[in-house]
Scaffold this motif. Structure first.
Motif, PDB file in Angstrom:
ATOM      1  N   GLY A  76       0.781  -1.224   0.000  1.00  0.00           N
ATOM      2  CA  GLY A  76       0.000   0.000   0.000  1.00  0.00           C
ATOM      3  C   GLY A  76       0.813   1.275   0.000  1.00  0.00           C
ATOM      4  N   ALA A  77       2.061   1.202   0.402  1.00  0.00           N
ATOM      5  CA  ALA A  77       2.959   2.362   0.402  1.00  0.00           C
ATOM      6  C   ALA A  77       4.374   1.854   0.134  1.00  0.00           C
ATOM      7  CB  ALA A  77       2.894   3.107   1.731  1.00  0.00           C
ATOM      8  N   PRO A  78       5.225   2.653  -0.490  1.00  0.00           N
ATOM      9  CA  PRO A  78       6.578   2.174  -0.799  1.00  0.00           C
ATOM     10  C   PRO A  78       7.426   2.002   0.449  1.00  0.00           C
ATOM     11  CG  PRO A  78       6.371   4.505  -1.325  1.00  0.00           C
ATOM     12  CD  PRO A  78       4.995   4.018  -0.971  1.00  0.00           C
ATOM     13  N   GLY A  79       8.282   0.992   0.427  1.00  0.00           N
ATOM     14  CA  GLY A  79       9.157   0.719   1.557  1.00  0.00           C
ATOM     15  C   GLY A  79      10.413   0.011   1.102  1.00  0.00           C
ATOM     16  N   MET A  80      10.952  -0.840   1.964  1.00  0.00           N
ATOM     17  CA  MET A  80      12.227  -1.491   1.675  1.00  0.00           C
ATOM     18  C   MET A  80      12.195  -2.297   0.377  1.00  0.00           C
ATOM     19  SD  MET A  80      14.411  -4.266   3.891  1.00  0.00           S
ATOM     20  CE  MET A  80      14.801  -3.128   5.230  1.00  0.00           C
ATOM     21  N   PHE A  81      11.114  -3.011   0.133  1.00  0.00           N
ATOM     22  CA  PHE A  81      11.056  -3.820  -1.082  1.00  0.00           C
ATOM     23  C   PHE A  81      11.205  -2.957  -2.322  1.00  0.00           C
ATOM     24  CE2 PHE A  81       8.171  -5.409  -4.501  1.00  0.00           C
ATOM     25  CZ  PHE A  81       9.019  -6.378  -4.992  1.00  0.00           C
TER      26      PHE A  81
END
Length: 211
Positions: free
Chosen positions: A156-161
């Protein structure tokens, strides 16, 4: 905060994204990999691993990009790169580590240089090598994303991946990899391209990029 890196290095790129997502200001210090500056005695005193990136914070030096991503989340918990839920955290780590461990090792610059200069492979043969490993890893990541029903971002929101994914998609396009079989990956790519943190970190917008 100073980021020692190279404009087109995928590991430097992933850290630029993470720092931008967290809204952290930093100074960039270019380490020219093509000029072998990472192997200089001066740089090895800074980072004994002899690679990029290295993050300098308050006189301390942090190396190895995946460890730095985790450290950033612990040291600066606002705008987290990892979710709170333990199962979601595993999902992020599983996919990020698949890309970081299965792609970076066979596709980084020293390996490609060894294939060309020491083993005598042509650029066409190296391109085939590159596309093979991209496809092999992306197939598993795409399948996982399909199982989860991932949308614009994994959670749902950008992160480490997404920090780890986007540099390898950039590399895949550099080597003319066919991404037609990876609709979830390219959907995430399209969403990231519209995000200001990813746009600011893009290699083509770095000051050190050759004209």
């Amino acid at each position: 905060m100073r980021l020692h890196g190279y404009w087109r290095s995928s590991t430097s790129y992933r850290l630029r994204i993470a720092l931008a997502l967290k809204g952290l200001e930093y100074e960039q210090v270019e380490v020219n990999l093509l000029g072998a500056e990472q192997r200089s005695e001066e740089y090895r005193r800074l980072n004994p691993f002899g690679g990029v990136p290295a993050l300098e914070v308050d006189g301390r030096i942090y190396a190895q990009s995946m460890a730095i991503l985790e450290w950033l989340d612990e040291r600066f918990p606002d705008r987290p790169l990892l979710p709170r839920d333990v199962e979601d955290r595993f999902a992020v780590r599983e996919l990020a580590m698949a890309i970081a461990t299965e792609l970076h090792a066979p596709l980084n610059l020293p390996v490609l240089a060894y294939l060309k200069h020491d083993l005598g492979h042509s650029q066409d043969e190296i391109d085939v090598w590159y596309r093979h490993w991209i496809a092999r890893t992306f197939e598993g990541v795409e399948a996982r994303l399909a199982q989860r029903g991932a949308g614009e971002f994994l959670l749902g929101a950008p992160g480490m991946f997404e920090c780890v994914l986007m540099p390898q998609l950039y590399n895949a396009r550099r080597f003319s990899c066919d991404l037609g079989a990876f609709p979830h990956l390219t959907q995430i790519e399209a969403a990231c391209r519209e995000h200001p943190a990813f746009a600011a970190a893009h290699p083509d917008l770095q000051a050190a990029r050759p004209s």
